[in-house]
Design a protein around this motif. Structure first.
Motif, short mmCIF file in Angstrom:
data_model
loop_
_atom_site.label_atom_id
_atom_site.label_comp_id
_atom_site.label_asym_id
_atom_site.label_seq_id
_atom_site.Cartn_x
_atom_site.Cartn_y
_atom_site.Cartn_z
N TYR A 477 35.19 59.59 29.33
CA TYR A 477 34.31 60.54 28.60
C TYR A 477 33.30 59.96 27.82
CZ TYR A 477 38.52 63.59 29.20
OH TYR A 477 39.36 64.32 29.81
N ALA A 478 32.20 60.62 27.24
CA ALA A 478 31.16 60.22 26.68
C ALA A 478 31.60 60.42 25.07
CB ALA A 478 29.79 60.63 26.88
N ILE A 479 32.48 59.52 24.31
CA ILE A 479 32.92 60.06 23.09
C ILE A 479 31.89 59.69 21.97
CG2 ILE A 479 34.88 59.63 21.37
CD1 ILE A 479 35.54 61.04 23.95
N ASP A 480 31.73 60.49 20.98
CA ASP A 480 30.85 60.13 19.81
C ASP A 480 31.22 59.48 18.93
OD1 ASP A 480 28.35 60.28 18.80
OD2 ASP A 480 28.49 62.52 18.15
N ILE A 481 30.51 58.60 18.21
CA ILE A 481 30.79 57.74 17.05
C ILE A 481 29.84 58.05 15.86
CG2 ILE A 481 32.08 56.10 18.23
CD1 ILE A 481 29.56 54.58 18.25
N SER A 482 30.14 57.58 14.73
CA SER A 482 29.69 57.79 13.56
C SER A 482 29.96 56.92 12.30
CB SER A 482 29.68 59.39 13.04
OG SER A 482 28.69 59.37 12.03
N MET A 491 33.81 55.97 12.61
CA MET A 491 34.71 57.26 13.12
C MET A 491 34.49 57.33 14.49
SD MET A 491 34.74 61.24 11.96
CE MET A 491 32.80 60.94 12.01
N SER A 492 35.48 57.62 15.41
CA SER A 492 35.15 57.89 16.70
C SER A 492 36.22 58.85 17.26
CB SER A 492 35.33 56.28 17.67
OG SER A 492 35.60 56.80 18.88
N GLY A 493 35.82 59.55 17.97
CA GLY A 493 36.95 60.59 18.80
C GLY A 493 37.67 59.85 19.82
N ASP A 494 38.36 60.67 20.57
CA ASP A 494 39.32 60.19 21.47
C ASP A 494 39.72 61.02 22.63
OD1 ASP A 494 42.58 59.94 22.32
OD2 ASP A 494 41.76 58.05 21.56
#
Length: 546
Positions: A477-482, A491-494
């Motif tokens: 997946y192309a998981i977003d970070i901030s 912060m990052s998704g999963d």
């Protein structure tokens, strides 16, 4: 002997015994059953039933020589190419040479003789080397199709044509003669070829609120000031904390959400781009309702980005179009498309308010620079080997960093199409998402090997090997970070639906929240709030955390 009794007399006295009864030890048992018999004796002879075994020898009980299930098979050495040649010849002509090597032919011998093979019964034209083979006529070059058409050097031999005409092909096969497709008498009309309506130039918008103006004739673009937080303050002035609870959920999209963007500086509006071809604008404060829907793409929207002032935003889609929208009115101002009509993967406006230009990373390995006012392409950066994933401005917006599926990182001077830094290490995976640190000295990248790596955004662009954030799963997946506005948290998704928070200094995971049912692909930190973030996933829901 009288003392022993008559039954114990010796054998030489048998002739002297009179009146003795003879006893038979093995009586004769009849093989015929009587009606009154309770048991039937075994019959040693019985008739044979079933077919005879053809491999059973008549002498003894031994079997004949048998090396296969159906009989005796003889082994013949033959190559795959020879077998394929004979098999195709037999399927197409009905005869072929005996593979055993005897020099004979099997199949239809009459057809074999007619074709010049097999034991000839009459002199064959093909077997006589003195008689040259004749080709068909070349034809007239002015005739494209039909009788007398031009064949040129591709004309067949006459004997081959006769053999193909008379040959009976195998079952379930059909001989298709190679010929030129007949030319159309009239040109194809657009009505005959246009099978789908072109909707790429049709844009609509819908306002979902009660009124576009408030009691002071202000639109939703006005930054609210009746809150307990100053949205006009400089970002990063207050300390941030990781969120722990859900405070609101927005639901309107019908498919997965691909991008989330807060309004620049204030963050009082939230923009979402979805795979349902629509882009929606949400109110973060007050009613927290859906404000406007922008419709104009025919396929999934890949990315969106606000202009530095927030008055406009860009969208890119799998329909290969990019569109510039007015945030307030919802009208489409301009349409853009690359020369190769590639799919835009990432869109970024230049952060400077004086420059009305933006960059587009496409699927055909290029970064294209457009002028949003004139609509012209002003520059093209072409050094990547695969699709471009991220574009990040750095060094006071004079440079930018790009990553690609070719597992490389390149740094560029703005407006100069030659990279100033190229990083491609053997252990480097594809970097699919990026987030700059507020201090402007480093950039965090989401790597495809389930970790977040950090690179310096200064002159050397070296990787900080001491900073590696692990503990989440992002592969596939192309998981977003901030990064939080004060730079304290990452912060990052999963892929399992979690949202993970790390301490940026120590790389220690502080917290993990189960946010969505599917993968959490979007995660954005509010630019002014201390602990509020927005997440979105494949379930189409947007959640606001505090």
């Amino acid at each position: 002997m009288a003392l022993l009794g008559d039954q114990y007399a010796s054998s030489d006295e048998d002739n002297r015994i009179s009146g003795a009864e003879l006893v038979v030890a093995a009586p004769d048992v009849s093989l015929q059953a009587n009606p009154t018999d309770t048991t039937i004796a075994y019959a040693p002879t019985r008739p044979e039933q079933g077919p005879l075994n053809p491999y059973k020898s008549t002498q003894g009980n031994s079997l004949k020589r048998k090396n296969a299930l159906t009989g005796d098979a003889q082994e013949v050495a033959i190559s795959d190419a020879t077998f394929s040649t004979h098999h195709r010849t037999f399927q197409s002509l009905g005869y072929t040479m005996d593979p055993s090597g005897s020099g004979t032919y099997v199949g239809d011998l009459t057809r074999a003789r007619r074709g010049g093979n097999g034991p000839p019964t009459a002199p064959s034209r093909r077997m006589d080397p003195a008689v040259p083979r004749k080709r068909q006529k070349r034809g007239d070059a002015s005739i494209v199709d039909g009788e007398g058409a031009y064949k040129g050097p591709w004309a067949r031999f006459q004997e081959d044509e006769d053999a193909l005409d008379e040959a009976e092909l195998a079952s379930e096969e059909e001989y298709l003669e190679e010929a030129i497709v007949p030319a159309r008498s009239t040109a194809i009309t657009k009505l005959a070829s246009d099978y789908q309506e072109d909707l790429t130039n049709t844009e609509t918008t819908q306002f979902h609120g009660a009124s576009t103006l408030d009691y002071q004739n202000r639109t939703y673009m006005h930054v609210p000031q009746d809150l307990d937080i100053n949205l006009r303050a400089e970002p990063g002035t207050q300390q941030n904390y990781h969120p722990t609870k859900l405070i609101h959920t927005w639901k309107s999209h019908t498919k997965a959400i691909n991008a989330l963007r807060f309004f620049p500086n204030s963050g009082h509006l939230l923009l979402s781009a979805s795979a349902d071809t629509k882009v929606k604008l949400w109110d973060v404060y007050h009613s927290r309702s859906l404000l406007r829907t922008y419709s104009g793409h025919t396929k999934s929207v890949t990315d969106t980005t606000f202009s530095p002032t927030g008055t406009h935003f860009l969208t890119g889609s799998y329909d290969r179009h990019m569109k510039l929208w007015d945030t307030e009115t919802g009208t489409c101002i301009s349409r853009f498309q690359t020369s190769s009509k590639a799919v835009p993967h990432v869109l970024r406006f230049h952060p400077s308010t004086d420059t009305h230009e933006f960059l587009v990373g496409t699927s055909d390995k290029k970064i294209v620079q457009f002028d949003s006012r004139s609509g012209e392409m002003t520059q093209e950066y072409d050094h990547h080997l695969q699709a471009v994933n991220t574009i990040t401005f750095c060094d006071e917006n004079r440079r930018f960093i790009t990553t690609s599926d070719d597992r490389s990182l390149r740094a560029w001077e703005y407006n100069i199409p030659v990279p100033i830094k190229y990083i491609a290490e053997p252990h480097l995976f594809s970097l699919v998402r990026a987030a700059p640190h507020p201090n402007g000295k480093s950039v965090a990248f989401q790597s495809a090997d389930n970790q977040v790596v950090v690179y310096a955004s200064t002159d050397r662009f070296r990787q900080n090997r001491k900073k590696s954030f692990r503990g989440h799963n992002t592969a596939g997946y192309a998981i977003d970070i901030s990064v939080s506005p004060d730079g304290q948290f990452l912060m990052s998704g999963d892929s399992s639906g979690f949202v993970c928070f790390w301490d940026f200094k120590s790389c220690k995971m502080w917290h993990k929240i189960q946010a969505h049912e599917g993968a959490t692909v979007c995660a954005q930190w509010h630019p002014k709030e201390s602990s509020k973030v927005a997440t979105a996933g494949l379930d189409g829901a947007i959640k606001y955390w505090d």
